[in-house]
Write a protein that holds these residues in place. Structure first.
Motif, PDB file in Angstrom:
ATOM      1  N   GLY A 193      52.894 -30.380  -7.220  1.00 55.46           N
ATOM      2  CA  GLY A 193      54.043 -30.412  -6.473  1.00 55.46           C
ATOM      3  C   GLY A 193      55.185 -30.979  -7.245  1.00 55.46           C
ATOM      4  N   LEU A 194      56.517 -31.192  -6.684  1.00 56.03           N
ATOM      5  CA  LEU A 194      57.558 -31.425  -7.608  1.00 56.03           C
ATOM      6  C   LEU A 194      57.392 -33.053  -8.140  1.00 56.03           C
ATOM      7  CD1 LEU A 194      60.477 -29.865  -5.765  1.00 56.03           C
ATOM      8  CD2 LEU A 194      59.427 -29.190  -7.922  1.00 56.03           C
ATOM      9  N   ASP A 195      57.607 -33.476  -9.338  1.00 57.73           N
ATOM     10  CA  ASP A 195      57.637 -34.868  -9.414  1.00 57.73           C
ATOM     11  C   ASP A 195      58.948 -35.594  -8.917  1.00 57.73           C
ATOM     12  OD1 ASP A 195      59.237 -33.583 -11.329  1.00 57.73           O
ATOM     13  OD2 ASP A 195      58.619 -34.571 -13.165  1.00 57.73           O
ATOM     14  N   GLU A 196      59.190 -36.470  -8.679  1.00 58.29           N
ATOM     15  CA  GLU A 196      60.200 -37.475  -8.153  1.00 58.29           C
ATOM     16  C   GLU A 196      60.510 -38.753  -8.906  1.00 58.29           C
ATOM     17  OE1 GLU A 196      60.759 -36.945  -3.731  1.00 58.29           O
ATOM     18  OE2 GLU A 196      58.791 -36.365  -3.696  1.00 58.29           O
ATOM     19  N   PRO A 197      60.800 -38.727 -10.137  1.00 57.93           N
ATOM     20  CA  PRO A 197      60.964 -40.059 -11.013  1.00 57.93           C
ATOM     21  C   PRO A 197      61.793 -40.743 -10.411  1.00 57.93           C
ATOM     22  CG  PRO A 197      61.732 -38.074 -12.136  1.00 57.93           C
ATOM     23  CD  PRO A 197      60.994 -37.411 -10.988  1.00 57.93           C
ATOM     24  N   GLU A 198      63.002 -40.228  -9.874  1.00 58.74           N
ATOM     25  CA  GLU A 198      64.224 -41.186  -9.350  1.00 58.74           C
ATOM     26  C   GLU A 198      63.634 -42.099  -8.195  1.00 58.74           C
ATOM     27  OE1 GLU A 198      64.575 -37.884 -10.006  1.00 58.74           O
ATOM     28  OE2 GLU A 198      65.706 -37.782 -11.718  1.00 58.74           O
ATOM     29  N   TRP A 199      62.854 -41.303  -7.317  1.00 59.63           N
ATOM     30  CA  TRP A 199      62.279 -41.909  -6.015  1.00 59.63           C
ATOM     31  C   TRP A 199      61.560 -43.176  -6.317  1.00 59.63           C
ATOM     32  CZ3 TRP A 199      57.225 -41.484  -3.905  1.00 59.63           C
ATOM     33  CH2 TRP A 199      57.060 -41.832  -2.695  1.00 59.63           C
ATOM     34  N   GLY A 210      61.332 -44.563  -9.370  1.00 62.66           N
ATOM     35  CA  GLY A 210      62.131 -45.676 -10.087  1.00 62.66           C
ATOM     36  C   GLY A 210      62.925 -46.482  -9.047  1.00 62.66           C
ATOM     37  N   ALA A 211      63.275 -45.853  -8.008  1.00 64.07           N
ATOM     38  CA  ALA A 211      63.974 -46.611  -6.892  1.00 64.07           C
ATOM     39  C   ALA A 211      62.919 -47.550  -6.146  1.00 64.07           C
ATOM     40  CB  ALA A 211      64.513 -45.500  -5.953  1.00 64.07           C
ATOM     41  N   LEU A 212      61.753 -46.996  -6.050  1.00 69.22           N
ATOM     42  CA  LEU A 212      60.598 -47.917  -5.191  1.00 69.22           C
ATOM     43  C   LEU A 212      60.205 -49.039  -6.041  1.00 69.22           C
ATOM     44  CD1 LEU A 212      58.302 -45.224  -3.744  1.00 69.22           C
ATOM     45  CD2 LEU A 212      59.901 -46.408  -2.488  1.00 69.22           C
ATOM     46  N   ALA A 213      60.402 -49.076  -7.355  1.00 73.47           N
ATOM     47  CA  ALA A 213      59.988 -50.022  -8.116  1.00 73.47           C
ATOM     48  C   ALA A 213      61.298 -50.834  -8.626  1.00 73.47           C
ATOM     49  CB  ALA A 213      59.494 -49.470  -9.474  1.00 73.47           C
ATOM     50  N   GLU A 214      62.420 -50.617  -8.160  1.00 69.08           N
ATOM     51  CA  GLU A 214      63.617 -51.287  -8.207  1.00 69.08           C
ATOM     52  C   GLU A 214      63.973 -51.409  -9.818  1.00 69.08           C
ATOM     53  OE1 GLU A 214      63.166 -55.243  -6.697  1.00 69.08           O
ATOM     54  OE2 GLU A 214      63.122 -54.235  -4.587  1.00 69.08           O
ATOM     55  N   LEU A 215      63.790 -50.300 -10.460  1.00 65.08           N
ATOM     56  CA  LEU A 215      64.217 -49.950 -11.808  1.00 65.08           C
ATOM     57  C   LEU A 215      65.179 -48.978 -11.956  1.00 65.08           C
ATOM     58  CD1 LEU A 215      60.437 -49.814 -13.390  1.00 65.08           C
ATOM     59  CD2 LEU A 215      62.062 -51.728 -13.492  1.00 65.08           C
ATOM     60  N   GLY A 216      65.691 -48.255 -11.089  1.00 61.15           N
ATOM     61  CA  GLY A 216      66.612 -47.285 -11.247  1.00 61.15           C
ATOM     62  C   GLY A 216      66.394 -46.020 -11.715  1.00 61.15           C
ATOM     63  N   PRO A 217      67.322 -45.070 -11.849  1.00 59.90           N
ATOM     64  CA  PRO A 217      66.587 -43.726 -12.280  1.00 59.90           C
ATOM     65  C   PRO A 217      66.412 -43.903 -13.734  1.00 59.90           C
ATOM     66  CG  PRO A 217      69.178 -43.892 -11.999  1.00 59.90           C
ATOM     67  CD  PRO A 217      68.632 -45.083 -11.472  1.00 59.90           C
ATOM     68  N   PRO A 218      65.195 -43.154 -14.117  1.00 57.27           N
ATOM     69  CA  PRO A 218      65.020 -43.031 -15.441  1.00 57.27           C
ATOM     70  C   PRO A 218      65.638 -41.973 -16.356  1.00 57.27           C
ATOM     71  CG  PRO A 218      63.491 -41.714 -14.178  1.00 57.27           C
ATOM     72  CD  PRO A 218      64.355 -42.478 -13.326  1.00 57.27           C
ATOM     73  N   ARG A 219      65.727 -41.929 -17.528  1.00 58.40           N
ATOM     74  CA  ARG A 219      66.073 -41.001 -18.517  1.00 58.40           C
ATOM     75  C   ARG A 219      65.353 -39.521 -18.292  1.00 58.40           C
ATOM     76  NH1 ARG A 219      66.249 -44.651 -23.578  1.00 58.40           N
ATOM     77  NH2 ARG A 219      65.903 -42.729 -24.664  1.00 58.40           N
ATOM     78  N   PRO A 220      66.100 -38.605 -18.459  1.00 55.80           N
ATOM     79  CA  PRO A 220      65.166 -37.423 -18.115  1.00 55.80           C
ATOM     80  C   PRO A 220      63.973 -37.209 -19.203  1.00 55.80           C
ATOM     81  CG  PRO A 220      67.412 -37.093 -18.515  1.00 55.80           C
ATOM     82  CD  PRO A 220      67.359 -38.282 -18.557  1.00 55.80           C
ATOM     83  N   GLU A 221      64.134 -37.832 -20.452  1.00 54.26           N
ATOM     84  CA  GLU A 221      62.922 -37.692 -21.245  1.00 54.26           C
ATOM     85  C   GLU A 221      61.732 -38.631 -20.982  1.00 54.26           C
ATOM     86  OE1 GLU A 221      65.817 -40.269 -23.552  1.00 54.26           O
ATOM     87  OE2 GLU A 221      65.889 -38.518 -22.008  1.00 54.26           O
ATOM     88  N   THR A 222      61.957 -39.488 -19.947  1.00 52.67           N
ATOM     89  CA  THR A 222      61.140 -40.716 -19.759  1.00 52.67           C
ATOM     90  C   THR A 222      59.441 -40.325 -19.762  1.00 52.67           C
ATOM     91  OG1 THR A 222      62.639 -42.078 -18.965  1.00 52.67           O
ATOM     92  CG2 THR A 222      60.702 -42.752 -18.451  1.00 52.67           C
ATOM     93  N   ILE A 223      58.634 -40.851 -20.132  1.00 54.05           N
ATOM     94  CA  ILE A 223      57.216 -40.720 -19.871  1.00 54.05           C
ATOM     95  C   ILE A 223      56.619 -41.811 -18.886  1.00 54.05           C
ATOM     96  CG2 ILE A 223      54.890 -40.420 -20.852  1.00 54.05           C
ATOM     97  CD1 ILE A 223      56.335 -39.607 -23.592  1.00 54.05           C
TER      98      ILE A 223
END
Length: 288
Positions: A195-201, A203-216
């Protein structure tokens, strides 16, 4: 055929998820009736009931629920002392559990956790086939490595299911005469699929904020049990961060505490402190 499932826990950890998969598989047979006895109340019961199992709670006393093998020896000793003081309530609980098992008149009793293995294993009527489902390495446990092999000799018709060959071989070393079979956990591919990945979501759950696009992103998905390897995961994160200081990295621990036993779980504060110690606190997050 009537199959009685006995679970010491009623939260939704990995072993309990396996139990629900078992209920789904058994439900497909019209000739099988599934009953569940849990030693605590929790979300497992509703899930099992919704899947067609009949459920019952025989709640263990607090002192027995908190008795474990993973804490420091001083903690285990304190819990054993508490259990001795609470002996009357424990005896009454065992009588209730024995009556609950006998009333079902099961053909098969399937136990799904250490307390269930030992208690239901001893209290189950001899006419029923006993199936003990091993999800952990028994050889590393302080008490169970002696008690379960004894149970395998007392209950001649008992069969032990292991969720991996490593777990099976570990138990076979301490109980060479036991009947042990490896049955791997299943995966519902209709539920778990691409399915689709949701890195922003995330990051929000972990209280880290949105990651950079190239983040692993790296993740450990596990309950907060000490044997799940959180410290090793964080240590590896620190080594990777030092080796690739310019890389955009995120490390997540996904899970939470579900056990009542003394000393069995890491605390969120411990994980954060470990991440700080290895230098990854800015890219490390806890997801409930």
């Amino acid at each position: 055929m009537k199959i009685l499932l006995v679970s010491p826990a009623a939260e939704l950890g990995g072993a309990e998820r396996c139990l629900l998969d078992f209920v789904v598989a058994l439900r497909e047979s019209r000739d099988v009736q599934v009953e569940l006895v849990a030693l605590a109340d929790g979300p497992l019961l509703k899930k099992a009931r919704d899947l067609g199992a009949r459920v019952q709670v025989v709640e263990a006393p607090r002192e027995l629920s908190e008795l474990g093998e993973s804490g420091r020896r001083s903690e285990s000793g304190k819990t054993l002392a508490d259990l001795a003081v609470a002996a009357p309530s424990t005896v009454r609980f065992l009588a209730r559990l024995q009556r609950a098992i006998a009333a079902q008149r099961p053909d098969v009793v399937h136990t799904n956790g250490m307390k269930a293995h030992l208690l239901a294993g001893l209290l189950t009527l001899s006419r029923a086939r006993l199936v003990i489902h091993l999800h952990d390495f028994i050889g590393a446990r302080r008490a169970s490595k002696w008690l379960l092999p004894v149970l395998s000799r007392v209950r001649r018709r008992a069969v032990f299911i292991a969720n991996s060959r490593a777990v099976a071989e570990d138990f076979q070393r301490i109980a060479p005469s036991a009947e042990v079979r490896t049955i791997y956990n299943v995966v519902d591919t209709d539920y778990f699929h691409d399915g689709l990945d949701e890195p922003e979501w995330l990051g929000a759950l972990a209280e880290l904020g949105p990651p950079r696009p190239e983040t692993i992103h790296f993740g450990l998905v596990a309950t907060y049990a000490r044997w799940k390897g959180h410290g090793l995961f964080i240590e590896a994160a620190g080594l990777l961060k030092k080796a690739r200081p310019q890389a955009a990295l995120r490390f997540y621990v996904v899970g939470g505490p579900i056990y009542k036993t003394h000393g069995s779980q890491v605390r969120a504060a411990e994980l954060v402190e470990q991440a700080r110690a290895v230098g990854v606190e800015s890219c490390f997050g806890l997801v409930p």
